[in-house]
Design a protein around this motif. Structure first.
Motif, short mmCIF file in Angstrom:
data_model
loop_
_atom_site.label_atom_id
_atom_site.label_comp_id
_atom_site.label_asym_id
_atom_site.label_seq_id
_atom_site.Cartn_x
_atom_site.Cartn_y
_atom_site.Cartn_z
N LEU A 75 0.83 -1.20 0.00
CA LEU A 75 0.00 0.00 0.00
C LEU A 75 0.87 1.25 0.00
CD1 LEU A 75 -2.84 1.20 0.16
CD2 LEU A 75 -2.69 1.08 2.65
N VAL A 76 1.93 1.25 0.82
CA VAL A 76 2.84 2.40 0.88
C VAL A 76 3.49 2.62 -0.48
CG1 VAL A 76 5.01 3.26 1.84
CG2 VAL A 76 3.28 2.23 3.33
N TYR A 77 3.90 1.54 -1.15
CA TYR A 77 4.55 1.65 -2.47
C TYR A 77 3.58 2.23 -3.50
CZ TYR A 77 6.64 0.30 -6.90
OH TYR A 77 7.14 0.33 -8.17
N ILE A 78 2.33 1.73 -3.47
CA ILE A 78 1.33 2.20 -4.43
C ILE A 78 1.05 3.68 -4.23
CG2 ILE A 78 -1.11 2.02 -5.10
CD1 ILE A 78 -0.91 -0.99 -4.50
N LEU A 79 0.99 4.12 -2.98
CA LEU A 79 0.68 5.52 -2.70
C LEU A 79 1.87 6.44 -2.96
CD1 LEU A 79 -1.42 5.16 0.58
CD2 LEU A 79 -2.26 5.64 -1.72
N SER A 80 3.07 5.95 -2.74
CA SER A 80 4.25 6.81 -2.84
C SER A 80 4.83 6.88 -4.24
CB SER A 80 5.34 6.35 -1.87
OG SER A 80 5.81 5.05 -2.22
N THR A 81 4.60 5.86 -5.07
CA THR A 81 5.20 5.85 -6.41
C THR A 81 4.78 7.05 -7.25
OG1 THR A 81 5.42 3.45 -6.41
CG2 THR A 81 5.39 4.54 -8.55
N PRO A 82 3.49 7.41 -7.33
CA PRO A 82 3.13 8.60 -8.12
C PRO A 82 3.82 9.87 -7.61
CG PRO A 82 1.17 7.31 -7.60
CD PRO A 82 2.29 6.75 -6.78
#
Length: 352
Positions: A41-48
């Motif tokens: 979840l952290v990766y999905i939110l931080s990538t953009p």
């Protein structure tokens, strides 16, 4: 009942090593699964956010985006800023009043009929009898009466830098104010007619339209209303558009070439810009210099790849407000004699 059952199960787990290992394995698996879900979840939110940050801080990506935006601005509604390559159709004193939305391209309440309809051009306020000029070199397509548009002259001025064929329409002209006919050639800046009040009009303006490849577009995408362009100081049709990193400075003194720095005039250009070359910065068109700057020096950090330019501004507050911006600029093409004279005026040296 539930408590004795739980207590009995806990006793069994505590005394049975094999069962205890199974339970601990299940708990470890659940914790690992939860941790994996949180990290995903952290990766999905931080990538953009990371991607956007890289775009904001990467000058190469910014330059590419600006290039596309500039070349294809005619696809972006509301982005017309009056810094196009073609000339202004009236005298410099008559500009587009953007504060009155009925003058602008797009849907509006018709000032005569009162209904909402598409306004396929712009209305530039000017007294009847004002001069109208060809916005570019081209051919007369039509000159005569055109229904509600009144006396109209239509010019084909060739292809714009985006590759589209440009046709310009001048409407509501004074009867008998022109001597050109279909098939005649015209030159950029040539006086072709006078404004009037023919057709459906309330007078005191010219209705001006542009079609690009046969489709109505906002004329302010293709014509320039900057003071520098209107005065003839620059000709955007012959200028080279590039994206540049412009940094503001206000520490006045003498440059390495011996030139005294001057607000709103002096710039240090990247290596391939010869001293004496003029550049036009559209977003600075409202300044005293009309947005035209002369390359007078080479800064210590100028960079060819990023097209770095150092610009001097009058006050520290303006410098801090400007900071560093990536913007489209125009390198004004000039004959060698003009440029050489400017180099002499700047101190007699050409630092390249």
């Amino acid at each position: 009942m539930a408590i004795p059952v739980i207590a009995k199960a806990a006793t069994a787990v505590a005394t049975d090593k094999k069962l205890r290992n199974i339970v601990l394995g299940i708990l470890a698996g659940l914790l690992g699964l939860i941790l994996g879900l949180v990290l995903t979840l952290v990766y999905i939110l931080s990538t953009p956010i990371t991607m956007l940050t890289s775009i904001i801080t990467n000058p190469d990506i910014l330059a590419a985006v600006l290039q596309l935006k500039t070349e294809y601005q005619y696809l972006l509604p509301g982005k017309a800023n009056g810094s196009g390559q073609f000339a202004w159709p009236l005298d410099a004193e008559y500009k587009l009043d953007r504060s009155d939305e009925t003058n602008l391209f797009g849907e509006r309440v018709h000032p005569i009929y009162g209904d909402v309809r598409m306004h396929t051009g712009i209305d530039i306020q000017a007294p009847n009898g004002s001069n109208c000029y060809a916005i570019g070199d081209g051919t007369v397509v039509y000159a005569g009466m055109n229904g509600g548009w009144g006396n109209t002259i239509i010019l084909n001025v060739g292809k714009a830098k985006d590759g589209k064929e440009i046709t310009a329409f001048y409407c509501h002209l004074t009867s008998g104010s022109w001597s050109i006919n279909a098939g005649d050639m015209v030159k950029r800046g040539q006086q072709i007619a006078l404004t009037g009040a023919t057709g459906s009009t309330q007078g005191g303006h010219i209705h001006f339209e542009i079609k690009a490849d046969g489709e109505y577009v906002d004329p302010m995408l293709y014509i320039s209303d900057s003071d520098a362009a209107l005065s003839g100081e620059i000709d955007l049709s012959k200028a080279e558009m590039v994206n540049a990193q412009i940094t503001a400075y206000c520490d006045y003194g003498t440059t390495s070439s011996g030139t005294t720095t001057t607000a709103n005039r002096t710039v240090a250009g990247y290596p391939s810009l010869e001293s004496g070359t003029r550049i036009y910065i559209p977003v600075r068109a409202d300044q005293p210099n009309g947005g035209v700057y002369v390359v007078e020096d080479r800064g210590g950090a100028v960079d060819e790849e990023r097209k770095v330019i150092d610009m001097w501004l009058p006050t520290e507050a303006e410098c801090l407000s400007w900071g560093r911006q990536y913007l489209p600029i125009y390198v004004i093409q000039e004959d060698s004699s003009t440029k050489k004279q400017r180099i002499v005026d700047l101190g007699g040296y050409d630092f390249r």
